[in-house]
Every structure is written in C-alpha cells, then in structure tokens.
Design a protein around this motif. Structure first.
Motif, mmCIF file in Angstrom:
data_model
loop_
_atom_site.group_PDB
_atom_site.id
_atom_site.type_symbol
_atom_site.label_atom_id
_atom_site.label_comp_id
_atom_site.label_asym_id
_atom_site.label_seq_id
_atom_site.Cartn_x
_atom_site.Cartn_y
_atom_site.Cartn_z
ATOM 1 N N LEU A 242 0.808 -1.220 0.000
ATOM 2 C CA LEU A 242 0.000 0.000 0.000
ATOM 3 C C LEU A 242 0.843 1.274 0.000
ATOM 4 C CD1 LEU A 242 -2.889 -0.886 2.484
ATOM 5 C CD2 LEU A 242 -2.969 -0.833 -0.011
ATOM 6 N N THR A 243 2.018 1.203 0.609
ATOM 7 C CA THR A 243 2.869 2.390 0.694
ATOM 8 C C THR A 243 3.889 2.460 -0.432
ATOM 9 O OG1 THR A 243 4.430 1.260 2.165
ATOM 10 C CG2 THR A 243 2.613 2.458 3.192
ATOM 11 N N ASN A 244 3.870 1.496 -1.333
ATOM 12 C CA ASN A 244 4.779 1.512 -2.480
ATOM 13 C C ASN A 244 4.558 2.784 -3.289
ATOM 14 O OD1 ASN A 244 5.774 1.014 -5.255
ATOM 15 N ND2 ASN A 244 6.238 -1.013 -4.472
ATOM 16 N N PRO A 245 5.621 3.479 -3.672
ATOM 17 C CA PRO A 245 5.455 4.726 -4.429
ATOM 18 C C PRO A 245 4.617 4.574 -5.691
ATOM 19 C CG PRO A 245 7.712 4.508 -3.671
ATOM 20 C CD PRO A 245 7.035 3.207 -3.365
ATOM 21 N N GLU A 246 4.660 3.393 -6.313
ATOM 22 C CA GLU A 246 3.923 3.174 -7.555
ATOM 23 C C GLU A 246 2.478 2.746 -7.326
ATOM 24 O OE1 GLU A 246 4.896 3.842 -10.515
ATOM 25 O OE2 GLU A 246 6.983 4.363 -10.035
ATOM 26 N N HIS A 247 2.102 2.510 -6.080
ATOM 27 C CA HIS A 247 0.746 2.036 -5.798
ATOM 28 C C HIS A 247 -0.250 3.179 -5.907
ATOM 29 C CE1 HIS A 247 -2.543 -0.165 -3.900
ATOM 30 N NE2 HIS A 247 -1.790 -1.252 -3.971
ATOM 31 N N HIS A 248 -1.462 2.863 -6.347
ATOM 32 C CA HIS A 248 -2.508 3.874 -6.445
ATOM 33 C C HIS A 248 -2.822 4.465 -5.070
ATOM 34 C CE1 HIS A 248 -3.213 2.180 -10.451
ATOM 35 N NE2 HIS A 248 -3.860 3.300 -10.722
ATOM 36 N N LEU A 249 -3.112 5.748 -5.044
ATOM 37 C CA LEU A 249 -3.450 6.429 -3.796
ATOM 38 C C LEU A 249 -4.788 5.943 -3.250
ATOM 39 C CD1 LEU A 249 -3.044 8.684 -1.669
ATOM 40 C CD2 LEU A 249 -4.184 10.239 -3.289
ATOM 41 N N PHE A 250 -5.790 5.899 -4.099
ATOM 42 C CA PHE A 250 -7.134 5.548 -3.662
ATOM 43 C C PHE A 250 -7.419 4.079 -3.942
ATOM 44 C CE2 PHE A 250 -7.611 10.171 -4.663
ATOM 45 C CZ PHE A 250 -7.784 10.588 -3.353
ATOM 46 N N VAL A 251 -7.688 3.346 -2.860
ATOM 47 C CA VAL A 251 -7.884 1.907 -2.996
ATOM 48 C C VAL A 251 -9.156 1.456 -2.267
ATOM 49 C CG1 VAL A 251 -5.415 1.452 -3.183
ATOM 50 C CG2 VAL A 251 -6.524 1.391 -0.929
ATOM 51 N N LYS A 252 -9.639 0.290 -2.660
ATOM 52 C CA LYS A 252 -10.756 -0.358 -1.981
ATOM 53 C C LYS A 252 -10.208 -1.138 -0.787
ATOM 54 C CE LYS A 252 -11.915 -2.156 -5.976
ATOM 55 N NZ LYS A 252 -12.592 -2.893 -7.069
ATOM 56 N N LEU A 253 -11.110 -1.771 -0.053
ATOM 57 C CA LEU A 253 -10.683 -2.473 1.153
ATOM 58 C C LEU A 253 -9.783 -3.668 0.871
ATOM 59 C CD1 LEU A 253 -13.963 -2.411 3.293
ATOM 60 C CD2 LEU A 253 -11.978 -0.890 3.410
ATOM 61 N N ASP A 254 -9.802 -4.151 -0.377
ATOM 62 C CA ASP A 254 -8.923 -5.262 -0.721
ATOM 63 C C ASP A 254 -7.590 -4.779 -1.291
ATOM 64 O OD1 ASP A 254 -9.688 -4.296 -3.169
ATOM 65 O OD2 ASP A 254 -10.639 -6.146 -3.876
ATOM 66 N N GLY A 255 -7.382 -3.462 -1.311
ATOM 67 C CA GLY A 255 -6.120 -2.909 -1.777
ATOM 68 C C GLY A 255 -6.058 -2.632 -3.262
ATOM 69 N N THR A 256 -7.095 -2.998 -4.005
ATOM 70 C CA THR A 256 -7.115 -2.728 -5.454
ATOM 71 C C THR A 256 -7.607 -1.305 -5.699
ATOM 72 O OG1 THR A 256 -9.359 -3.626 -5.676
ATOM 73 C CG2 THR A 256 -7.502 -5.145 -5.994
ATOM 74 N N PRO A 257 -7.242 -0.709 -6.837
ATOM 75 C CA PRO A 257 -7.621 0.684 -7.108
ATOM 76 C C PRO A 257 -9.130 0.882 -7.178
ATOM 77 C CG PRO A 257 -5.854 -0.032 -8.583
ATOM 78 C CD PRO A 257 -6.353 -1.260 -7.886
ATOM 79 N N VAL A 258 -9.585 2.022 -6.690
ATOM 80 C CA VAL A 258 -10.993 2.396 -6.819
ATOM 81 C C VAL A 258 -11.288 2.646 -8.299
ATOM 82 C CG1 VAL A 258 -12.733 4.135 -6.262
ATOM 83 C CG2 VAL A 258 -11.087 3.406 -4.521
ATOM 84 N N THR A 259 -12.420 2.171 -8.786
ATOM 85 C CA THR A 259 -12.801 2.340 -10.182
ATOM 86 C C THR A 259 -13.818 3.466 -10.336
ATOM 87 O OG1 THR A 259 -14.628 0.760 -10.041
ATOM 88 C CG2 THR A 259 -12.429 -0.115 -10.578
ATOM 89 N N ASP A 260 -13.862 4.035 -11.540
ATOM 90 C CA ASP A 260 -14.830 5.098 -11.790
ATOM 91 C C ASP A 260 -16.261 4.567 -11.688
ATOM 92 O OD1 ASP A 260 -14.732 3.532 -14.071
ATOM 93 O OD2 ASP A 260 -14.406 5.204 -15.446
ATOM 94 N N LYS A 261 -16.481 3.321 -12.082
ATOM 95 C CA LYS A 261 -17.813 2.719 -11.994
ATOM 96 C C LYS A 261 -18.318 2.709 -10.563
ATOM 97 C CE LYS A 261 -20.380 -1.491 -13.165
ATOM 98 N NZ LYS A 261 -20.283 -2.867 -13.752
ATOM 99 N N ALA A 262 -17.434 2.390 -9.616
ATOM 100 C CA ALA A 262 -17.817 2.344 -8.208
ATOM 101 C C ALA A 262 -18.170 3.734 -7.692
ATOM 102 C CB ALA A 262 -16.684 1.750 -7.378
ATOM 103 N N VAL A 263 -17.424 4.742 -8.130
ATOM 104 C CA VAL A 263 -17.697 6.110 -7.698
ATOM 105 C C VAL A 263 -19.020 6.600 -8.259
ATOM 106 C CG1 VAL A 263 -16.849 8.482 -7.648
ATOM 107 C CG2 VAL A 263 -15.224 6.591 -7.520
ATOM 108 N N TYR A 264 -19.266 6.323 -9.543
ATOM 109 C CA TYR A 264 -20.517 6.758 -10.170
ATOM 110 C C TYR A 264 -21.724 6.156 -9.463
ATOM 111 C CZ TYR A 264 -17.629 8.342 -14.104
ATOM 112 O OH TYR A 264 -16.704 8.982 -14.884
ATOM 113 N N ALA A 265 -21.643 4.863 -9.158
ATOM 114 C CA ALA A 265 -22.758 4.185 -8.492
ATOM 115 C C ALA A 265 -22.991 4.768 -7.110
ATOM 116 C CB ALA A 265 -22.475 2.684 -8.401
#
Length: 211
Positions: free
Chosen positions: A90-113
């Motif tokens: 999670l703290t890796n410089p290349e990792h996405h800032l915004f993540v879901k609870l499983d550590g994967t990146p938040v998607t635009d579809k999830a935000v829209y919903a």
C-alpha cells in the motif's frame, strides 16, 4: 455530510467507502477529472509542499495542483487509515493512492454508483445520463466557485480566467468557459468586475433556461 455517514453493512472487500470521502473532496477542491483523481499514485502526492502531480490528462500534459490546508488534512487522515490495513504494497510509491478495502484501485464505476446513491439520500433527483447531476458536476462547481472567489478578492477577470484554465488542465480559455456558466443575476458582483467586452462569458438567463 452524507458522504461521511456512509457505512458498509456487510463484509465487502470490494468496497470503496473508505476512499470516497477523500475522492469527492479532492474532485471538488481541485477541479480534477475523475480519471485524473483515480490515476494518482503515492509518489505523486507531496503533503509537505501541499501539491499533487497530475499525469493522466486528456492531452497527456503534466501539471501540478496545489492543495488547500483542509484538503491536506483529509488526505493525511485517509492515508493513515489506509496504511493500517493488513495489506502489502500500500505504501509503495507506484501504488494507487485511492484503494478499496482489498487494496485494489478504486474504479470510476464504483464512484458513479455511489454518487447516485448519495443523490437519493440527499433528496436530489437524478435526471439520467447526460442530464445529471453527476460526479463531473463537481468539476463544474469548482470552476464556478474558484472564478467567483478570485474576482471577489479583486483579481481582474482577464487574469483570473487563465489561472483557472491552467488549474483545470485546459489548453484554451474556450474550454474553460464551458464550465463557467455564471449569470448576471446571480453573480452581480462579478459582473461589476467585468467589462462589456467579456460579458459573453456570463450570458443572461434565457426563457428556456427558466423553463
């Protein structure tokens, strides 16, 4: 605020709820496009200087946005909570800032919903696709409020528009004007700071608009 009252009612590792309050506030306070916000990586954020490097623009041109002190606090709190999750990388410089609870990146579809869900909770009617309000409306609101604040502080309209255009990643003032639909009736103070030459930027309300 409704965005802070949301709670997960079941164990859902795919939930983006932890990141959403920070995402919405960043979209509004910095006028980012959705793709730009969700593409931010840890290495792009400099909370000490209060800046974020934006890569994912329409024309692939980088720009640096400045963060308000309150936005820095929001991101600092979010990152602290995120890093408490028992997930590696999670703290890796290349990792996405915004993540879901499983550590994967938040998607635009999830935000829209989620945004449509918030509209219902707030009693705001959703007009449907291309009618809104939608998440992109936050970018529009940023443009309107930022221009209003600059001109009310005495900045000449000719100086304010290029600043706003640059902050939004636009390459022309025409692109910025699309977002700035102010009216003389609502923003009389801004009209006083404008000349007849640029009055076309703030058209009067038409009958069709009132209807």
């Amino acid at each position: 605020m409704e965005i802070d009252r949301q709670r997960a009612h079941k164990n859902n590792a795919d939930s983006p709820l932890m990141a959403l309050p920070a995402i919405y506030r960043l979209l509004y306070s910095a006028g980012l496009r959705m793709g730009e916000a969700l593409s931010i990586r840890n290495k792009d954020v400099n909370l000490q200087d209060g800046t974020i490097l934006i890569h994912a623009t329409k024309r692939e041109a980088e720009r640096i946005i400045a963060l308000h002190d309150t936005m820095k606090d929001v991101l600092r709190d979010y990152i602290e909570c995120r890093n408490r999750m028992p997930l590696s990388g999670l703290t890796n410089p290349e990792h996405h800032l915004f993540v879901k609870l499983d550590g994967t990146p938040v998607t635009d579809k999830a935000v829209y919903a989620n945004f449509r869900s918030l509209l219902r909770k707030c009693g705001i009617q959703y007009g449907g696709r291309s009618r809104g309000p939608c998440v992109h409306s936050l970018r529009h609101t940023y443009a309107v409020h930022a221009l209003a604040n600059m001109t009310r502080k005495g900045m000449n309209i000719y100086a304010a528009l290029p600043v706003l255009s640059a902050s939004m990643g636009h390459h022309s003032l025409e692109a910025t004007e699309y977002y700035v639909r102010l009216t003389r009736n609502t923003y009389a103070d801004i009209e006083r700071n404008s000349s007849a030459i640029n009055a076309f930027v703030y058209p009067s309300k038409s009958k069709s608009h009132d209807d």
